[in-house]
Design an enzyme around this catalytic site. Structure first.
Site, short mmCIF file in Angstrom:
data_model
loop_
_atom_site.label_atom_id
_atom_site.label_comp_id
_atom_site.label_asym_id
_atom_site.label_seq_id
_atom_site.Cartn_x
_atom_site.Cartn_y
_atom_site.Cartn_z
N GLU A 1 0.85 -1.20 0.00
CA GLU A 1 0.00 0.00 0.00
C GLU A 1 0.89 1.25 0.00
OE1 GLU A 1 -3.46 1.94 2.88
OE2 GLU A 1 -3.06 -0.22 2.95
N ASP B 1 0.24 5.35 0.55
CA ASP B 1 -0.83 6.20 1.07
C ASP B 1 -0.54 7.69 1.01
OD1 ASP B 1 -2.37 4.07 1.90
OD2 ASP B 1 -1.73 4.15 3.98
N GLU C 1 -2.95 10.45 2.93
CA GLU C 1 -4.15 10.71 3.73
C GLU C 1 -4.08 12.16 4.20
OE1 GLU C 1 -5.79 6.69 5.71
OE2 GLU C 1 -3.91 7.40 6.58
N THR D 1 1.58 10.39 5.03
CA THR D 1 2.01 9.42 4.02
C THR D 1 2.51 8.16 4.72
OG1 THR D 1 4.32 10.19 3.89
CG2 THR D 1 2.71 11.30 2.48
N ASP E 1 3.83 1.30 9.36
CA ASP E 1 4.63 1.99 10.39
C ASP E 1 5.74 2.82 9.78
OD1 ASP E 1 3.02 0.78 12.33
OD2 ASP E 1 4.38 -0.94 12.52
N GLU F 1 5.38 6.18 8.66
CA GLU F 1 4.67 7.44 8.48
C GLU F 1 5.62 8.63 8.37
OE1 GLU F 1 4.28 5.41 11.10
OE2 GLU F 1 2.20 4.70 11.15
#
Length: 295
Positions: free
Chosen positions: A108, A110, A112, A126, A135, A137
């Site tokens: 994935e 991301d 957000e 992200t 984990d 981020e």
């Protein structure tokens, strides 16, 4: 979906580890019509395709949010989307825009967008998951109001690296460091997903600020979806059928100018970096952090 954690400010500069790749493939490009490119997957009418397929809106109220996904799956690509986020008091809301594979060991990538009280900045969250583990981020403020107008958010995903862009400016890079034993998403095809949902248990100030439902419905808008990508269908990539010279994104990496732009963003707008969060990882930072921060 993302989880809650503590923030620790960091201006860590991530030094790229150079990777050289030679890939011969067919560039598949398509753009622009949501009727043709996506399926609305949930929301019971709260997601709408408008303007002859040129505009898509997602809405959230106290009953439900909404979402959509791309019709195609991709194995590598450059994905662009213009978003205009929820205006005003968006605290508690999350607008998500990401790539994801299927299964329990999913990959994935991301974006957000974490809402906030009126006048306070959005946080761009992200993350990168490999084989079901995230984990990773990194969070950023933006240098503009993302709810005032449309801005382009892009994900470049190729065999060598993943790069997050905002209006063409790189904000994050995740390199393929498999030679160091670090998993990298390269074997599972992914769809593009987007959703608008309530996450007031964690999204704004760690859940201290709740969604103000008197402001509902909340609406985020999307346009100009573009995928320069290898479409994956029935176990076959559209990029395997021909060799093409128009495939720059498949071997694209950050040049020196782009590295400077990345450093500028991370120095001035990064508000959280897992690679500098020693309190979160008392047994030692993740391996990709120690590899990529070596001089």
């Amino acid at each position: 979906m993302a989880a809650s954690f503590s923030y620790y400010n960091s201006n860590v500069f991530v030094v790229a580890v150079t990777t050289s790749l030679l890939v011969g493939s067919l560039l598949v490009a398509f753009a622009g019509n949501f009727d043709q490119d996506v399926d609305i997957t949930w929301g019971d009418g709260r997601a709408k395709i408008l303007n002859n397929g040129k505009l898509l809106t997602l809405s959230l109220d106290k009953t439900s949010g909404s979402g959509f996904q791309s019709k195609n799956e991709y194995l590598f690509g450059k994905i662009d989307m213009k978003l205009k986020l929820v205006p005003g008091n968006s605290a508690g809301t999350v607008t998500a825009y990401y790539l994801r594979s299927q299964g329990s060991s999913w990959d994935e990538i991301d974006f957000e967008f974490l809402g906030n009280l009126s006048g306070d900045p959005y946080i761009v969250h992200t993350n990168v998951y490999t084989q079901g583990k995230g984990d990773r981020e990194q969070q950023f403020y933006l240098w503009f109001d993302p709810a005032a107008d449309f801005h382009t958010y892009s994900i470049l995903w190729n065999p060598g690296n993943i790069i997050f862009y905002v209006d063409g400016r790189p904000i994050r890079e995740f390199k393929n460091l498999q030679s160091f034993g670090i998993p990298y998403p390269k074997n599972q095809s992914m769809r593009v997903y987007s959703s608008l949902w309530n996450a007031d248990d964690w999204a704004t100030r760690g859940g201290l600020v709740k969604t103000d439902w008197t402001q509902a419905p909340f609406t985020a808008s999307f346009k100009s979806f573009n995928a320069n990508a290898c479409i994956w269908s029935n176990g076959v990539s559209s990029c395997s059928s021909s060799n093409s010279t128009s495939n720059a994104w498949l071997s694209q990496e950050l040049d020196s100018r782009s590295q400077k732009r990345l450093t500028w963003v991370q120095k001035n707008y990064m508000v959280y970096n897992y690679c500098s969060d020693t309190k979160r990882f008392p047994q030692g930072l993740p391996l990709e952090c120690t590899v990529t921060t070596k001089a």
